[in-house]
Design a protein around this motif. Sequence first.
Motif, PDB file in Angstrom:
ATOM      1  N   SER A 285      42.258 -23.169  76.245  1.00 37.89           N
ATOM      2  CA  SER A 285      41.609 -22.135  77.053  1.00 37.89           C
ATOM      3  C   SER A 285      42.614 -21.140  77.620  1.00 37.89           C
ATOM      4  O   SER A 285      42.214 -20.098  78.149  1.00 37.89           O
ATOM      5  N   ASP A 288      42.346 -17.357  76.278  1.00 36.23           N
ATOM      6  CA  ASP A 288      41.084 -16.686  76.560  1.00 36.23           C
ATOM      7  C   ASP A 288      41.179 -15.199  76.261  1.00 36.23           C
ATOM      8  O   ASP A 288      40.224 -14.577  75.793  1.00 36.23           O
ATOM      9  N   GLU A 308      39.534 -10.526  74.002  1.00 35.65           N
ATOM     10  CA  GLU A 308      39.012 -11.835  74.375  1.00 35.65           C
ATOM     11  C   GLU A 308      38.954 -12.743  73.150  1.00 35.65           C
ATOM     12  O   GLU A 308      38.408 -12.365  72.110  1.00 35.65           O
ATOM     13  N   LYS A 310      38.290 -16.372  73.715  1.00 35.63           N
ATOM     14  CA  LYS A 310      37.283 -17.373  74.102  1.00 35.63           C
ATOM     15  C   LYS A 310      37.555 -18.747  73.504  1.00 35.63           C
ATOM     16  O   LYS A 310      36.616 -19.483  73.185  1.00 35.63           O
ATOM     17  N   HIS A 312      38.543 -22.707  73.546  1.00 37.20           N
ATOM     18  CA  HIS A 312      38.220 -23.757  74.518  1.00 37.20           C
ATOM     19  C   HIS A 312      39.146 -24.951  74.318  1.00 37.20           C
ATOM     20  O   HIS A 312      39.708 -25.173  73.239  1.00 37.20           O
TER      21      HIS A 312
END
Length: 422
Positions: A285, A288, A308, A310, A312
């Motif tokens: 993360s 990000d 971005e 994104k 995880h």
Amino acid sequence: MKNLWLKTSLALTVSAISTHSLGNGIAINEQSVSGMGTSFAGRASSANDASVLYGNPAGLSKLDRAQVTGGLAVIDAKIDIDDASDETAEGDMVPFAAVPFGYYASPIDDKWSWGLGFYVPYALVSDYEKSFGGRYKGLTSKVEVLTLQPTLSYRINDRVSVGFGPTINKIKGTLINRLDNTAVGGTGEAKLGIKGDDVGYGFNAGVMVDVTDQLTWGLTYHSKVDYTLEGRTKVSGGNGLIGLFNGRYDATLDFTTPESVDTSFAYQLDDRWTLFAGATWTRWSRLDAIVVENEGTPANLLGEVTEELKWHDTWSYAIGASYQLNPQWVLRTGLALDPSPAENAHRTVRIPVGNRKVFSIGAGWSPSDDLTVDVAYSYLKENPAKVNQEATELAGVDIAPGFSAEYNNSAHGLGVQATYRF
């Protein structure tokens, strides 16, 4: 034009680092062949040889003699692309590649040990054919990270050891993309090339505990590493509106590789069988968003931009076993599950990976107490991974068309290493 620069430059460190190694995301696992045989299930809790310096620096205290370990792993990837466009999308974008490593370890006294390791935590060479339908999103990428790690290990008592090693990390990369001149009143295609490099610093730390005479537990922390890549971007062959950007420009890209925690158990069932189980948490993360800054572009159109990603956090898992066939031979096997940190909506042609399953087998041969030769083979299979990248616009015109495809990826890995003790 901001999106044009950003989406290509990101691949310099993110998308282009580790497309088809035995690790997922931007990670690579090829730092030990003795560990590769069990799919790295016991990486933090086993001290087979000097390569434990990477797996768990605390394990150096378990090596009773000075030793040198060196070797390499080779990767042969197969990429099957189901292209939704009318252009070609052959699956030869990952050439045959080799990943080297080397370690030295030695006791200092009955408490202290030290070592020095060289390995490649991130690396990729990818090269699509020139007519690839997604060439505007990514055509060629060459990236490598070389790490040097001096390490100290301390035996607290007969059951507990700790270790620590700073890391010196050199990253460099090259990226090539195509731009569509015809969309902005020109002819043919332009070429966008990016180069950059930097040195970053981090550390690895670990603890290893003999819980019982049969059970060993280990925990390893690999720190984040901050980079500021400095280099240049070059646009050539542009005409029409894109021709205004022909030239070289200074650029910087701040990027952080994430920290990870690796824990595992090794259980000696009897004189022949040892079982392994491990899990790794990675803080993906941190990826990000990426911020790019550049200078000297026409009318300062680029400035500071943000993309971005994104990504995880993920947990990967592995189980394995070794069987001591006789005093000279040990056999190994393992299975790993390694999920992708990228979401479907943000997957790119530079990292078109899905969730992975890795099956491994290996063997160690010790013709004498001084020499061990390890070999391992791994087969990697991914779930289908969909890529759906939107077009890039300049003044309302698509200068980098979108691309959609489904990737079905697999790879064969073969490793060999030798350890000499003295």
